[in-house]
Design a protein around this motif. Sequence first.
Motif, PDB file in Angstrom:
ATOM      1  N   GLU A  61       0.831  -1.206   0.000  1.00  0.00           N
ATOM      2  CA  GLU A  61       0.000   0.000   0.000  1.00  0.00           C
ATOM      3  C   GLU A  61       0.863   1.253   0.000  1.00  0.00           C
ATOM      4  O   GLU A  61       0.565   2.225  -0.706  1.00  0.00           O
ATOM      5  CB  GLU A  61      -0.927   0.003   1.217  1.00  0.00           C
ATOM      6  CG  GLU A  61      -2.045  -1.009   1.144  1.00  0.00           C
ATOM      7  CD  GLU A  61      -2.871  -1.063   2.421  1.00  0.00           C
ATOM      8  OE1 GLU A  61      -2.590  -0.284   3.357  1.00  0.00           O
ATOM      9  OE2 GLU A  61      -3.789  -1.903   2.486  1.00  0.00           O
ATOM     10  N   GLN A  62       1.938   1.234   0.787  1.00  0.00           N
ATOM     11  CA  GLN A  62       2.835   2.395   0.839  1.00  0.00           C
ATOM     12  C   GLN A  62       3.516   2.611  -0.506  1.00  0.00           C
ATOM     13  O   GLN A  62       3.680   3.748  -0.949  1.00  0.00           O
ATOM     14  CB  GLN A  62       3.870   2.221   1.950  1.00  0.00           C
ATOM     15  CG  GLN A  62       3.318   2.404   3.334  1.00  0.00           C
ATOM     16  CD  GLN A  62       4.356   2.167   4.428  1.00  0.00           C
ATOM     17  OE1 GLN A  62       5.464   1.706   4.159  1.00  0.00           O
ATOM     18  NE2 GLN A  62       3.989   2.491   5.654  1.00  0.00           N
ATOM     19  N   GLN A  63       3.902   1.522  -1.156  1.00  0.00           N
ATOM     20  CA  GLN A  63       4.531   1.668  -2.478  1.00  0.00           C
ATOM     21  C   GLN A  63       3.541   2.233  -3.478  1.00  0.00           C
ATOM     22  O   GLN A  63       3.893   3.087  -4.297  1.00  0.00           O
ATOM     23  CB  GLN A  63       5.080   0.318  -2.948  1.00  0.00           C
ATOM     24  CG  GLN A  63       6.346  -0.097  -2.229  1.00  0.00           C
ATOM     25  CD  GLN A  63       6.859  -1.446  -2.683  1.00  0.00           C
ATOM     26  OE1 GLN A  63       6.177  -2.190  -3.383  1.00  0.00           O
ATOM     27  NE2 GLN A  63       8.085  -1.767  -2.286  1.00  0.00           N
TER      28      GLN A  63
END
Length: 161
Positions: A61-63
Amino acid sequence: MDWHWESFVFTIVSFFALYLLLNKYAFGPLFKIMEERRRMLSDQITSTEQNRREAEKLMAEQQQALQAVRKEAQDIIEQARKTSSKQGEEIVDLAKSEAARLKDEALKDIDNEKNKAVAALRNQVSAMSVMIASKIIEKQVDEKSQEQLVEHYLKEVGGNR
């Protein structure tokens, strides 16, 4: 070697009694502790696996969020470039139109001044012609005197500039 059945029975009864005591006071708690430890390790392994999956999910999700932010930053930069280019062109166009307007005004001013100078010169020539004519009528002189008189008035007009 003699075999005594009483000893054999006593040994077997003693063995079972010892087994029951060990089972109740030693093996039971020991197996219970081992089972709790096995359950605790199993729970820790499950928890660790779940945490690892959640960490991988959060990392993904962060990527994705990072890629979205990068794309948004690129879009903002591109928009800023387009806006600055457009503003630069507008400024140049405005400067060109202002320069053209100033040039037109200057040409009009020059034309007006030229017309004023021509009108003033015509007025002076008219005035000189009238003065010359009046002087000529007054004097009724020959051609040479007339030329000298015209040159004299031309010098006077030339000196007034």
